[in-house]
Scaffold this motif. Structure first.
Motif, short mmCIF file in Angstrom:
data_model
loop_
_atom_site.label_atom_id
_atom_site.label_comp_id
_atom_site.label_asym_id
_atom_site.label_seq_id
_atom_site.Cartn_x
_atom_site.Cartn_y
_atom_site.Cartn_z
N SER A 39 32.91 37.47 -9.70
CA SER A 39 31.79 37.88 -8.86
C SER A 39 32.23 38.16 -7.43
N LEU A 40 33.13 37.34 -6.92
CA LEU A 40 33.66 37.60 -5.58
C LEU A 40 34.38 38.94 -5.54
N ALA A 41 35.19 39.21 -6.54
CA ALA A 41 35.91 40.49 -6.59
C ALA A 41 34.94 41.67 -6.68
N GLU A 42 33.90 41.54 -7.50
CA GLU A 42 32.90 42.60 -7.61
C GLU A 42 32.25 42.87 -6.25
N THR A 43 31.96 41.80 -5.54
CA THR A 43 31.33 41.93 -4.23
C THR A 43 32.27 42.59 -3.23
N LEU A 44 33.52 42.20 -3.25
CA LEU A 44 34.50 42.81 -2.36
C LEU A 44 34.63 44.30 -2.63
N ILE A 45 34.61 44.66 -3.89
CA ILE A 45 34.68 46.08 -4.26
C ILE A 45 33.46 46.82 -3.72
N GLN A 46 32.29 46.24 -3.88
CA GLN A 46 31.07 46.87 -3.37
C GLN A 46 31.10 47.04 -1.86
N GLN A 48 33.73 47.65 -0.19
CA GLN A 48 34.89 48.49 0.11
C GLN A 48 36.05 47.70 0.73
N LYS A 49 36.14 46.43 0.42
CA LYS A 49 37.26 45.60 0.84
C LYS A 49 38.28 45.61 -0.30
N LEU A 50 38.80 46.80 -0.55
CA LEU A 50 39.62 47.02 -1.73
C LEU A 50 40.97 46.31 -1.66
N ASP A 51 41.59 46.25 -0.50
CA ASP A 51 42.87 45.55 -0.38
C ASP A 51 42.71 44.07 -0.69
N GLU A 52 41.65 43.48 -0.17
CA GLU A 52 41.41 42.06 -0.42
C GLU A 52 41.06 41.82 -1.89
N ALA A 53 40.27 42.71 -2.47
CA ALA A 53 39.93 42.60 -3.88
C ALA A 53 41.18 42.71 -4.75
N GLU A 54 42.04 43.64 -4.41
CA GLU A 54 43.29 43.83 -5.17
C GLU A 54 44.15 42.57 -5.11
N THR A 55 44.32 42.03 -3.92
CA THR A 55 45.12 40.81 -3.75
C THR A 55 44.53 39.65 -4.56
N LEU A 56 43.23 39.46 -4.44
CA LEU A 56 42.56 38.39 -5.17
C LEU A 56 42.75 38.54 -6.68
N LEU A 57 42.55 39.75 -7.18
CA LEU A 57 42.64 39.98 -8.62
C LEU A 57 44.07 39.81 -9.14
N LYS A 58 45.05 40.26 -8.38
CA LYS A 58 46.44 40.09 -8.81
C LYS A 58 46.81 38.61 -8.86
N GLN A 59 46.35 37.85 -7.87
CA GLN A 59 46.61 36.40 -7.87
C GLN A 59 45.96 35.75 -9.08
N GLU A 68 38.51 40.53 -17.77
CA GLU A 68 37.56 40.87 -16.71
C GLU A 68 38.29 41.23 -15.42
N PHE A 69 39.37 40.50 -15.12
CA PHE A 69 40.14 40.77 -13.91
C PHE A 69 40.86 42.11 -14.00
N VAL A 70 41.35 42.44 -15.17
CA VAL A 70 42.03 43.72 -15.38
C VAL A 70 41.04 44.87 -15.18
N LEU A 71 39.86 44.73 -15.72
CA LEU A 71 38.85 45.78 -15.59
C LEU A 71 38.42 45.97 -14.13
N LEU A 72 38.29 44.87 -13.41
CA LEU A 72 37.94 44.99 -11.99
C LEU A 72 39.07 45.60 -11.19
N LEU A 73 40.30 45.25 -11.53
CA LEU A 73 41.44 45.83 -10.84
C LEU A 73 41.49 47.33 -11.06
N ALA A 74 41.12 47.77 -12.25
CA ALA A 74 41.06 49.20 -12.54
C ALA A 74 40.05 49.90 -11.64
N GLN A 75 38.95 49.23 -11.31
CA GLN A 75 37.95 49.81 -10.39
C GLN A 75 38.53 49.98 -8.99
N VAL A 76 39.39 49.05 -8.60
CA VAL A 76 40.02 49.13 -7.27
C VAL A 76 40.89 50.37 -7.18
#
Length: 77
Positions: A39-46, A48-59, A68-76
């Motif tokens: 949910s945090l990653a989805e919010t970051l994507i919304q 437009q904090k894409l760098d932070e979302a990418e870092t979070l998802l990779k970690q 779910e994390f892979v699918l969100l990373l694909a959105q980034v």
């Protein structure tokens, strides 16, 4: 769980800044919750904090591989 639930409500209302605050609080309280990070990653994507979302998802993927994390990373990307 209250912070997560409130964040979910804010996310559904498109109050992304408020949702982000609640999900960050939820992460501190429940650091192993997959749904909290998702949910945090989805919010970051919304927001437009894409760098932070990418870092979070990779970690998260390194610590806990979830589709779910892979699918969100694909959105980034």
């Amino acid at each position: 769980r209250a912070a997560f639930n409130l964040g979910t409500l804010y996310l559904s209302q498109k109050k992304y800044a408020d949702a982000e605050d609640q999900f960050r609080a939820a992460v501190k309280l429940e650091p192993r919750g997959v749904d909290v990070y998702q949910s945090l990653a989805e919010t970051l994507i919304q927001r437009q904090k894409l760098d932070e979302a990418e870092t979070l998802l990779k970690q998260r993927l390194q610590e806990n591989p979830q589709v779910e994390f892979v699918l969100l990373l694909a959105q980034v990307y």
